[in-house]
Motif scaffolding. Structure first.
Motif, PDB file in Angstrom:
ATOM      1  N   GLN A  66       4.062   5.031   7.633  1.00 51.93           N
ATOM      2  CA  GLN A  66       4.427   4.217   6.465  1.00 51.93           C
ATOM      3  C   GLN A  66       5.604   4.859   5.720  1.00 51.93           C
ATOM      4  OE1 GLN A  66       0.900   3.470   4.119  1.00 51.93           O
ATOM      5  NE2 GLN A  66      -0.257   2.790   5.893  1.00 51.93           N
ATOM      6  N   GLY A 121      -3.637   1.015   4.419  1.00 52.26           N
ATOM      7  CA  GLY A 121      -2.312   0.413   4.506  1.00 52.26           C
ATOM      8  C   GLY A 121      -2.308  -1.049   4.085  1.00 52.26           C
ATOM      9  N   LYS A 122      -3.404  -1.743   4.383  1.00 51.57           N
ATOM     10  CA  LYS A 122      -3.514  -3.162   4.006  1.00 51.57           C
ATOM     11  C   LYS A 122      -3.690  -3.337   2.502  1.00 51.57           C
ATOM     12  CE  LYS A 122      -5.273  -4.822   8.420  1.00 51.57           C
ATOM     13  NZ  LYS A 122      -6.417  -5.355   9.162  1.00 51.57           N
ATOM     14  N   ALA A 124      -1.884  -1.762   0.364  1.00 49.73           N
ATOM     15  CA  ALA A 124      -0.619  -1.327  -0.237  1.00 49.73           C
ATOM     16  C   ALA A 124      -0.131  -2.315  -1.290  1.00 49.73           C
ATOM     17  CB  ALA A 124       0.432  -1.148   0.851  1.00 49.73           C
ATOM     18  N   ARG A 129       5.620  -3.071   2.655  1.00 51.91           N
ATOM     19  CA  ARG A 129       5.308  -3.885   3.828  1.00 51.91           C
ATOM     20  C   ARG A 129       4.009  -3.411   4.464  1.00 51.91           C
ATOM     21  NH1 ARG A 129       6.129  -3.927   9.510  1.00 51.91           N
ATOM     22  NH2 ARG A 129       7.023  -1.854   9.541  1.00 51.91           N
ATOM     23  N   VAL A 130       3.122  -4.356   4.728  1.00 49.15           N
ATOM     24  CA  VAL A 130       1.871  -4.033   5.419  1.00 49.15           C
ATOM     25  C   VAL A 130       2.180  -4.002   6.912  1.00 49.15           C
ATOM     26  CG1 VAL A 130      -0.472  -4.796   5.922  1.00 49.15           C
ATOM     27  CG2 VAL A 130       0.449  -5.056   3.609  1.00 49.15           C
TER      28      VAL A 130
END
Length: 155
Positions: A66, A121-122, A124, A129-130
């Protein structure tokens, strides 16, 4: 009595067992439960190592994958890496035989670390950006040496 004590008050059972060992009262030991507790203790040590490796790997992976996140997010990942790496090093220092379990621990922890990195990460924010799940490697991209290297951050 000790079977009942074991099931009723584990702490008292432990104290009694220690006293029996110190007094060389081996004939009165609750051997079955003593073995069970020692096996559980060994599992506990391995589980602690694996748990710390999972968090360490998840945050190393996030730093590696990421790239476009704000520095404030990266800062928390760096802090987590430092903390959990030190825990892993402490685990190995306190119990040197765990070093032989490291490769297996990484293999067992990485799939969960990957899932954790994907889930986090989802979540975020800040217009980040995912990433797609396919962007996270299926196999651990870090060697044992890198994982333990206090200057390595997956970048």
């Amino acid at each position: 009595m000790s079977n009942t004590l074991y099931n009723h008050d584990l702490q008292l059972w432990i104290e009694q067992t220690i006293q029996q060992l110190q007094n060389h009262e081996f004939g009165t030991l609750d051997i079955e439960h003593l073995i069970e507790e020692l096996v559980d203790l060994g599992k506990s040590e391995k589980n602690a190592l694996k748990s710390n490796i999972k968090i360490l790997l998840a945050h190393l992976l996030k730093l590696k994958i990421q790239h476009n996140v704000p520095d404030s997010m990266k800062a928390s990942w760096y802090s987590s890496i430092v903390e959990h790496r030190q825990r892993v090093i402490d685990n190995i220092t306190d119990t040197p035989s765990l070093k032989t379990f490291l490769t297996e621990a990484v293999e067992k922890a990485y799939p969960d670390a990957r899932k954790l990195a994907i889930k986090e990460g989802k979540l975020a924010k800040f217009g980040v950006r995912v990433l797609e799940e396919s962007e996270y490697p299926l196999m651990c991209p870090f060697s044992i040496e890198q994982i333990l290297d206090e200057d390595f951050y997956g970048l």
